[in-house]
Design a protein around this motif. Structure first.
Motif, PDB file in Angstrom:
ATOM      1  N   LYS A  43       0.846  -1.196   0.000  1.00  0.00           N
ATOM      2  CA  LYS A  43       0.000   0.000   0.000  1.00  0.00           C
ATOM      3  C   LYS A  43       0.879   1.243   0.000  1.00  0.00           C
ATOM      4  O   LYS A  43       1.894   1.289   0.698  1.00  0.00           O
ATOM      5  CB  LYS A  43      -0.903   0.008   1.234  1.00  0.00           C
ATOM      6  N   SER A  44       0.470   2.219  -0.768  1.00  0.00           N
ATOM      7  CA  SER A  44       1.174   3.502  -0.807  1.00  0.00           C
ATOM      8  C   SER A  44       0.162   4.605  -0.537  1.00  0.00           C
ATOM      9  O   SER A  44      -0.876   4.677  -1.196  1.00  0.00           O
ATOM     10  CB  SER A  44       1.806   3.697  -2.194  1.00  0.00           C
ATOM     11  N   PHE A  45       0.439   5.429   0.450  1.00  0.00           N
ATOM     12  CA  PHE A  45      -0.448   6.527   0.831  1.00  0.00           C
ATOM     13  C   PHE A  45       0.325   7.835   0.748  1.00  0.00           C
ATOM     14  O   PHE A  45       1.437   7.939   1.281  1.00  0.00           O
ATOM     15  CB  PHE A  45      -0.962   6.344   2.269  1.00  0.00           C
ATOM     16  N   CYS A  46      -0.246   8.830   0.081  1.00  0.00           N
ATOM     17  CA  CYS A  46       0.408  10.144   0.048  1.00  0.00           C
ATOM     18  C   CYS A  46      -0.652  11.235  -0.013  1.00  0.00           C
ATOM     19  O   CYS A  46      -1.618  11.124  -0.756  1.00  0.00           O
ATOM     20  CB  CYS A  46       1.382  10.248  -1.122  1.00  0.00           C
ATOM     21  N   PRO A  47      -0.511  12.278   0.782  1.00  0.00           N
ATOM     22  CA  PRO A  47      -1.485  13.366   0.776  1.00  0.00           C
ATOM     23  C   PRO A  47      -1.336  14.272  -0.439  1.00  0.00           C
ATOM     24  O   PRO A  47      -2.233  15.038  -0.762  1.00  0.00           O
ATOM     25  CB  PRO A  47      -1.180  14.121   2.070  1.00  0.00           C
ATOM     26  N   GLY A  48      -0.214  14.172  -1.143  1.00  0.00           N
ATOM     27  CA  GLY A  48       0.016  14.984  -2.338  1.00  0.00           C
ATOM     28  C   GLY A  48      -0.079  14.137  -3.600  1.00  0.00           C
ATOM     29  O   GLY A  48      -0.754  13.123  -3.646  1.00  0.00           O
ATOM     30  N   THR A  49       0.622  14.540  -4.642  1.00  0.00           N
ATOM     31  CA  THR A  49       0.595  13.854  -5.928  1.00  0.00           C
ATOM     32  C   THR A  49       1.542  12.662  -5.945  1.00  0.00           C
ATOM     33  O   THR A  49       2.666  12.759  -5.472  1.00  0.00           O
ATOM     34  CB  THR A  49       1.007  14.837  -7.049  1.00  0.00           C
ATOM     35  N   LEU A  50       1.091  11.546  -6.493  1.00  0.00           N
ATOM     36  CA  LEU A  50       1.941  10.382  -6.722  1.00  0.00           C
ATOM     37  C   LEU A  50       2.323  10.397  -8.202  1.00  0.00           C
ATOM     38  O   LEU A  50       1.465  10.327  -9.072  1.00  0.00           O
ATOM     39  CB  LEU A  50       1.202   9.089  -6.379  1.00  0.00           C
ATOM     40  N   THR A  51       3.594  10.510  -8.506  1.00  0.00           N
ATOM     41  CA  THR A  51       4.071  10.579  -9.883  1.00  0.00           C
ATOM     42  C   THR A  51       4.908   9.352 -10.199  1.00  0.00           C
ATOM     43  O   THR A  51       5.814   9.005  -9.442  1.00  0.00           O
ATOM     44  CB  THR A  51       4.928  11.850 -10.104  1.00  0.00           C
ATOM     45  N   VAL A  52       4.595   8.701 -11.289  1.00  0.00           N
ATOM     46  CA  VAL A  52       5.389   7.588 -11.804  1.00  0.00           C
ATOM     47  C   VAL A  52       5.774   7.969 -13.226  1.00  0.00           C
ATOM     48  O   VAL A  52       4.904   8.179 -14.067  1.00  0.00           O
ATOM     49  CB  VAL A  52       4.590   6.261 -11.804  1.00  0.00           C
ATOM     50  N   LYS A  53       7.052   8.090 -13.496  1.00  0.00           N
ATOM     51  CA  LYS A  53       7.518   8.465 -14.825  1.00  0.00           C
ATOM     52  C   LYS A  53       8.551   7.446 -15.274  1.00  0.00           C
ATOM     53  O   LYS A  53       9.565   7.254 -14.617  1.00  0.00           O
ATOM     54  CB  LYS A  53       8.117   9.875 -14.811  1.00  0.00           C
ATOM     55  N   THR A  54       8.268   6.767 -16.381  1.00  0.00           N
ATOM     56  CA  THR A  54       9.140   5.686 -16.833  1.00  0.00           C
ATOM     57  C   THR A  54       9.341   5.759 -18.342  1.00  0.00           C
ATOM     58  O   THR A  54       8.720   6.565 -19.029  1.00  0.00           O
ATOM     59  CB  THR A  54       8.520   4.307 -16.511  1.00  0.00           C
ATOM     60  N   GLY A  55      10.201   4.890 -18.851  1.00  0.00           N
ATOM     61  CA  GLY A  55      10.329   4.679 -20.286  1.00  0.00           C
ATOM     62  C   GLY A  55      11.296   5.582 -21.023  1.00  0.00           C
ATOM     63  O   GLY A  55      11.311   5.578 -22.251  1.00  0.00           O
ATOM     64  N   LYS A  56      12.095   6.353 -20.315  1.00  0.00           N
ATOM     65  CA  LYS A  56      12.986   7.305 -20.984  1.00  0.00           C
ATOM     66  C   LYS A  56      13.945   6.622 -21.958  1.00  0.00           C
ATOM     67  O   LYS A  56      14.254   7.144 -23.017  1.00  0.00           O
ATOM     68  CB  LYS A  56      13.774   8.100 -19.946  1.00  0.00           C
ATOM     69  N   ASP A  57      14.406   5.420 -21.636  1.00  0.00           N
ATOM     70  CA  ASP A  57      15.376   4.728 -22.479  1.00  0.00           C
ATOM     71  C   ASP A  57      14.746   3.723 -23.442  1.00  0.00           C
ATOM     72  O   ASP A  57      15.453   3.045 -24.179  1.00  0.00           O
ATOM     73  CB  ASP A  57      16.409   4.008 -21.603  1.00  0.00           C
ATOM     74  N   ILE A  58      13.423   3.625 -23.461  1.00  0.00           N
ATOM     75  CA  ILE A  58      12.756   2.698 -24.375  1.00  0.00           C
ATOM     76  C   ILE A  58      12.652   3.335 -25.760  1.00  0.00           C
ATOM     77  O   ILE A  58      12.223   4.476 -25.903  1.00  0.00           O
ATOM     78  CB  ILE A  58      11.350   2.322 -23.852  1.00  0.00           C
ATOM     79  N   VAL A  59      13.054   2.588 -26.767  1.00  0.00           N
ATOM     80  CA  VAL A  59      12.930   3.036 -28.156  1.00  0.00           C
ATOM     81  C   VAL A  59      11.788   2.233 -28.775  1.00  0.00           C
ATOM     82  O   VAL A  59      11.943   1.058 -29.100  1.00  0.00           O
ATOM     83  CB  VAL A  59      14.245   2.808 -28.940  1.00  0.00           C
ATOM     84  N   ASN A  60      10.634   2.868 -28.895  1.00  0.00           N
ATOM     85  CA  ASN A  60       9.445   2.175 -29.384  1.00  0.00           C
ATOM     86  C   ASN A  60       9.383   2.133 -30.908  1.00  0.00           C
ATOM     87  O   ASN A  60       8.688   1.307 -31.478  1.00  0.00           O
ATOM     88  CB  ASN A  60       8.181   2.823 -28.814  1.00  0.00           C
ATOM     89  N   TYR A  61      10.076   3.051 -31.578  1.00  0.00           N
ATOM     90  CA  TYR A  61      10.119   3.079 -33.029  1.00  0.00           C
ATOM     91  C   TYR A  61      11.565   2.954 -33.489  1.00  0.00           C
ATOM     92  O   TYR A  61      12.423   3.723 -33.068  1.00  0.00           O
ATOM     93  CB  TYR A  61       9.549   4.396 -33.572  1.00  0.00           C
ATOM     94  N   ASP A  62      11.845   1.984 -34.356  1.00  0.00           N
ATOM     95  CA  ASP A  62      13.159   1.914 -34.978  1.00  0.00           C
ATOM     96  C   ASP A  62      13.290   3.060 -35.970  1.00  0.00           C
ATOM     97  O   ASP A  62      12.293   3.564 -36.503  1.00  0.00           O
ATOM     98  CB  ASP A  62      13.347   0.572 -35.708  1.00  0.00           C
ATOM     99  N   LYS A  63      14.512   3.460 -36.247  1.00  0.00           N
ATOM    100  CA  LYS A  63      14.759   4.541 -37.205  1.00  0.00           C
ATOM    101  C   LYS A  63      14.146   4.160 -38.547  1.00  0.00           C
ATOM    102  O   LYS A  63      14.272   3.033 -38.999  1.00  0.00           O
ATOM    103  CB  LYS A  63      16.270   4.778 -37.332  1.00  0.00           C
ATOM    104  N   ASP A  64      13.495   5.088 -39.176  1.00  0.00           N
ATOM    105  CA  ASP A  64      12.839   4.920 -40.481  1.00  0.00           C
ATOM    106  C   ASP A  64      11.678   3.922 -40.443  1.00  0.00           C
ATOM    107  O   ASP A  64      11.286   3.386 -41.483  1.00  0.00           O
ATOM    108  CB  ASP A  64      13.854   4.490 -41.554  1.00  0.00           C
TER     109      ASP A  64
END
Length: 186
Positions: A43-64
């Motif tokens: 369980k995770s409880f927070c009175p403010g915003t919970l931010t999850v930011k992922t995928g910065k190194d994922i390359v979803n499209y190959d070049k061209d």
């Protein structure tokens, strides 16, 4: 580690935030009711915003390439039970290149997508296609409007239409029995 909570359950691990620890904490629960999903829960409880930011190194499209590799940046799976996303005093917004919703039923009773609203459901797009293999129904207790500002085409192998004036005699029956569709809606 191994903290006993007010509920008399053991948290294998509990992280608290200093003076706001009563409202801001994460627990990994070791004990509790297994049938209710408490034992082994996180369980995770927070009175403010919970931010999850992922995928910065994922390359979803190959070049061209215009075809995505569909690599997930966030993957959530419930092996059993429901997934509930709730915003009691806010909105749920889904934003993406494409949004795909699949319901894969297995017994003739599941595999349904239900949209319920106490006011209005609005679909707005350049093109809207509705395709059913068995039946399509549009029903309103008051008014149905079908408007083609430029062109309206209605096609059917057999078209059966009725209005209030045909309630007594029936549509296209010349005073005979009511048509199949009229009989269903009495």
């Amino acid at each position: 580690f191994g903290q006993i909570r007010k509920s008399n359950e053991i948290s294998a691990c509990m992280l608290q935030s200093g003076p706001d620890g009563g409202r801001h904490y994460i627990t990994l629960d070791e004990t509790g009711n297994k049938e209710e999903g408490m034992r082994g829960s996180t369980k995770s409880f927070c009175p403010g915003t919970l931010t999850v930011k992922t995928g910065k190194d994922i390359v979803n499209y190959d070049k061209d390439s215009k075809e995505p590799k569909n690599i997930p940046a966030i993957f959530c799976e419930a092996e059993n039970g429901d997934i509930i996303i709730k915003a009691a005093n806010g909105k749920i917004r889904l934003e993406a290149e494409d949004v795909i919703i699949n319901a894969n039923g297995f017994d003739g009773k599941t595999g349904n997508i239900k949209l319920n609203s106490n006011d209005k459901i609005t679909l707005k797009s350049q093109i809207i296609d509705i395709n059913a293999t068995v039946s399509t129904k549009i029903f309103s207790e008051k008014t149905v409007e079908v408007i083609g500002e430029s062109i309206l085409n209605l096609y059917g192998g057999l078209v059966d239409m009725a209005d209030g004036a045909t309630k007594i005699k029936g549509s296209k029956t010349c005073g005979g029995p009511a048509s199949v569709n009229e009989g269903q809606h009495k």
